[in-house]
Structures are given as C-alpha cells and as structure tokens.
Write a protein that holds these residues in place. Sequence first.
Motif, PDB file in Angstrom:
ATOM      1  N   CYS A 162       0.812  -1.227   0.000  1.00 18.38           N
ATOM      2  CA  CYS A 162       0.000   0.000   0.000  1.00 18.38           C
ATOM      3  C   CYS A 162       0.839   1.269   0.000  1.00 18.38           C
ATOM      4  O   CYS A 162       0.470   2.267   0.633  1.00 18.38           O
ATOM      5  CB  CYS A 162      -0.969   0.011   1.184  1.00 18.38           C
ATOM      6  SG  CYS A 162      -2.242  -1.263   1.112  1.00 18.38           S
ATOM      7  N   SER A 200      -0.048   3.320   5.490  1.00 20.55           N
ATOM      8  CA  SER A 200      -1.181   2.964   4.638  1.00 20.55           C
ATOM      9  C   SER A 200      -1.411   1.456   4.630  1.00 20.55           C
ATOM     10  O   SER A 200      -2.557   0.992   4.557  1.00 20.55           O
ATOM     11  CB  SER A 200      -0.977   3.477   3.218  1.00 20.55           C
ATOM     12  OG  SER A 200      -0.888   4.886   3.190  1.00 20.55           O
ATOM     13  N   HIS A 211      -3.313   0.720   7.910  1.00 23.47           N
ATOM     14  CA  HIS A 211      -4.759   0.952   7.903  1.00 23.47           C
ATOM     15  C   HIS A 211      -5.466   0.211   6.781  1.00 23.47           C
ATOM     16  O   HIS A 211      -6.680  -0.009   6.857  1.00 23.47           O
ATOM     17  CB  HIS A 211      -5.148   2.425   8.017  1.00 23.47           C
ATOM     18  CG  HIS A 211      -4.647   3.386   7.010  1.00 23.47           C
ATOM     19  ND1 HIS A 211      -5.003   3.351   5.689  1.00 23.47           N
ATOM     20  CD2 HIS A 211      -3.872   4.488   7.155  1.00 23.47           C
ATOM     21  CE1 HIS A 211      -4.454   4.382   5.056  1.00 23.47           C
ATOM     22  NE2 HIS A 211      -3.765   5.083   5.921  1.00 23.47           N
ATOM     23  N   TRP A 265      -2.558   4.333  13.844  1.00 28.90           N
ATOM     24  CA  TRP A 265      -3.336   3.386  13.044  1.00 28.90           C
ATOM     25  C   TRP A 265      -3.058   1.942  13.469  1.00 28.90           C
ATOM     26  O   TRP A 265      -3.951   1.093  13.424  1.00 28.90           O
ATOM     27  CB  TRP A 265      -3.060   3.572  11.556  1.00 28.90           C
ATOM     28  CG  TRP A 265      -3.921   4.615  10.930  1.00 28.90           C
ATOM     29  CD1 TRP A 265      -3.539   5.825  10.440  1.00 28.90           C
ATOM     30  CD2 TRP A 265      -5.341   4.540  10.707  1.00 28.90           C
ATOM     31  NE1 TRP A 265      -4.621   6.510   9.946  1.00 28.90           N
ATOM     32  CE2 TRP A 265      -5.733   5.745  10.093  1.00 28.90           C
ATOM     33  CE3 TRP A 265      -6.308   3.580  10.980  1.00 28.90           C
ATOM     34  CZ2 TRP A 265      -7.066   6.008   9.734  1.00 28.90           C
ATOM     35  CZ3 TRP A 265      -7.631   3.831  10.637  1.00 28.90           C
ATOM     36  CH2 TRP A 265      -7.992   5.033  10.010  1.00 28.90           C
ATOM     37  N   HIS A 281      -4.728   3.706  -2.601  1.00 31.22           N
ATOM     38  CA  HIS A 281      -4.007   2.923  -1.588  1.00 31.22           C
ATOM     39  C   HIS A 281      -4.352   3.344  -0.169  1.00 31.22           C
ATOM     40  O   HIS A 281      -3.948   2.658   0.777  1.00 31.22           O
ATOM     41  CB  HIS A 281      -2.491   3.001  -1.825  1.00 31.22           C
ATOM     42  CG  HIS A 281      -1.833   4.278  -1.382  1.00 31.22           C
ATOM     43  ND1 HIS A 281      -1.706   5.366  -2.205  1.00 31.22           N
ATOM     44  CD2 HIS A 281      -1.271   4.640  -0.196  1.00 31.22           C
ATOM     45  CE1 HIS A 281      -1.083   6.339  -1.566  1.00 31.22           C
ATOM     46  NE2 HIS A 281      -0.813   5.929  -0.346  1.00 31.22           N
ATOM     47  N   TRP A 282      -5.120   4.452  -0.001  1.00 30.18           N
ATOM     48  CA  TRP A 282      -5.410   4.882   1.376  1.00 30.18           C
ATOM     49  C   TRP A 282      -6.796   5.457   1.594  1.00 30.18           C
ATOM     50  O   TRP A 282      -7.336   5.380   2.697  1.00 30.18           O
ATOM     51  CB  TRP A 282      -4.367   5.902   1.842  1.00 30.18           C
ATOM     52  CG  TRP A 282      -4.402   7.228   1.119  1.00 30.18           C
ATOM     53  CD1 TRP A 282      -3.882   7.510  -0.106  1.00 30.18           C
ATOM     54  CD2 TRP A 282      -4.983   8.457   1.589  1.00 30.18           C
ATOM     55  NE1 TRP A 282      -4.091   8.828  -0.437  1.00 30.18           N
ATOM     56  CE2 TRP A 282      -4.762   9.438   0.586  1.00 30.18           C
ATOM     57  CE3 TRP A 282      -5.648   8.820   2.757  1.00 30.18           C
ATOM     58  CZ2 TRP A 282      -5.191  10.760   0.720  1.00 30.18           C
ATOM     59  CZ3 TRP A 282      -6.082  10.136   2.889  1.00 30.18           C
ATOM     60  CH2 TRP A 282      -5.849  11.087   1.878  1.00 30.18           C
ATOM     61  N   SER A 315      -9.623   3.447   3.352  1.00 36.82           N
ATOM     62  CA  SER A 315      -9.551   3.302   4.807  1.00 36.82           C
ATOM     63  C   SER A 315     -10.234   4.474   5.502  1.00 36.82           C
ATOM     64  O   SER A 315     -10.989   4.292   6.466  1.00 36.82           O
ATOM     65  CB  SER A 315      -8.086   3.232   5.262  1.00 36.82           C
ATOM     66  OG  SER A 315      -7.449   2.087   4.749  1.00 36.82           O
TER      67      SER A 315
END
Length: 349
Positions: free
Chosen positions: A57, A62, A65, A122, A331-332, A335
């Motif tokens: 990620c 990243s 999470h 996280w 990629h984030w 979340s």
Amino acid sequence: MPGQPLDQPLSQPLAERFARLALDCVHREYPNKIAHVFQSDEDAKTPRELYPVFYGCFDWHSSVHGHWLLTRVLRTYPETELRDEIIAALDESFTTENIAGEVAYFAGEGRASFERPYGLAWFLQLMTELREWDDPQAQEWAGTLAPLEEAVVTRITDWLPKLAYPIRLGTHNQSAFAFGLYLDWADATGNDDVASLVRRKAMEFHEKDVNCPLAFEPSGEDFLSPCLMEADLMRRVIEGEAYARWLGTFLPQIPIDGSGDWLAPGIVLDPADGKLVHLDGVNLSRAWALEGIASSLPEGDVRIPALLAAAEIHREAGIASVSAEHYEGSHWLASFATYLVTRRGIKGD
C-alpha cells in the motif's frame, strides 16, 4: 469464522468495494515510499525485507490501515463474499515470523521516531478492532501482533512526556488525530496508564485553546483538519456541558441556523498527484470529526444540525473520490471512507 454483525450504516456492496482496494494493495510492494534511516550499506533493503508485514500500500502506515480496513469489513460483514480472500490476506500477513521482523525493525538504531505519531495510531486502531472483537480468529491475530503492540505502546509512552507542544499540522505528524486513536485503544484495552497520560497531555495542550482559525483551512496538502481534529480529540477528554462550553470558545464560528455551507469541502484538481489528493482525505476526515463532535454535544444543542449538515456535504464529496483509477488515492482513501461510514470513532456504534 463466527462473528456478530455490528450496526451497518455502510452498505455491503460499498464495503466490499473498499475492501477490494485494500486487497489490491496490502501485498503490493511497489511503488513504495519508505521512511528509513540508513546506518550502513547493510540497511539497503527492499520494503518487504524491512517490514515483513506492512510493506504494501505504498507506505507503512497505509499498509497498516489497509489491514485495519479488511479487519473492520470482515467484522462488520462476517458473511461477505470476500470473507475467504480477506482471511487469507490477513493470515498471510499476521504470522509470528513476520511480526518478529517488524519488532526487530522498530528496535533498530535511529528509528525512535519511525511512523510517529500517525502510523503508530493506526496500528493501535488495528489492535482496538481485534481486541474488541469476540472471535477466536481475531483473538489469535491479536495475540500474534501483541509483541509489536507492546513495542508501539513503549514508543508512545517514552515520547509523550517529552513532547512540549502540540503538533498542529494537517498531515501525518499531527498530534490531535493520533491522540484520539491512542485513547480509543487505551479505553478498549483498559490501559489506564496510557489513557491517563494521553488525557493529561491533551488537557495541557488544548484546555485553554480558543478561536481556532478554521478559515485558514485547508492548506494545499492537508488530509486532517487541525481545528476539527482537536475538537474530535477533546470530546474524548471533556464530557457533557463542559465540552459544549469548551467548543463554544474553541470554534465559535459554528452556526446555529442548521446550514451546512459554512465549511466548504476541499478541492482536488489533479487526483493523480499524491500530495494534492490529500484534500479528498480531508473531506472524509472532516466528516467523521464533525459527526463525532455532534455526537458528544448535549441533546438539543443548537449547533448539532449545522455540524451534521456540513458532515453530509463532506461525506458526499469524500466518498465520491474513492476509486481505483489512481493508486495515489486508492491505496489509502478507502480506509478513511470505511472509518467514516462505519462510525468507528463514535462509541456505541
């Protein structure tokens, strides 16, 4: 794997769309941005060699999470059609050997500030999810991750007494967001020492804060609102009428007419730019902070409708931005969206 569904404000198709983005990246090593201090040539290693669990990620936090997202979706929807894929991905990551490698990395020279405070926050959110979940597989994963949890908690408790000032940024180093997740973990696990330490530091930093300059936000690369995240932290520290009074002096600009346009969403002009796309994240995190603030005010507080109206505007803008088109966001952002729509930060949900 047995499990009891939680309240489900997130539709299952949307949850599964977010989970697919995480499944696509948690074991995707490249592209990768490492935050790594070299002590010698021996430290020149691939991300997977450095961080045997959280190498995917794009970056360590990243990946953390992303694993949390999978855990959250599995817990919320135990009968999801992605169940087997999610369990296989988590089983691949969460092994004793892999966690030993992560712990060894944390113990290395020159790494005291690694992923502090954001990535550590996280990771504790991932542990909160696992430890709250009355499920044998979740408890097995929690036990496997426990040595890294211990290292992270030690890192935090060593750092906080030395932190002389709050970190009022809109990006990873912000202290208010991290403190909120630290507190959620401490409360969930019954760690009174960490809870007391974080609450004392939050009061030291923020009890007397007034007139937060919300009009200065967002800056061009924010994904966290300094003002709203502080208010979202302090609802965990001050309760009831005392919190309502504190909020009145801290954010006096919250309207009482129920309008939502008092806070404009951030605008992203190039979603392929990894820094500019942060503004999609600020819309999502603002939305959950606004909902959290509203949830902690006394019933009938005249500011609640305006807080929720602004939250809905930001929610719509933020959710619309979550797609697989550009890895810089995919990629984030899922979340952040999952944290928002499952109301993860609001007790009782």
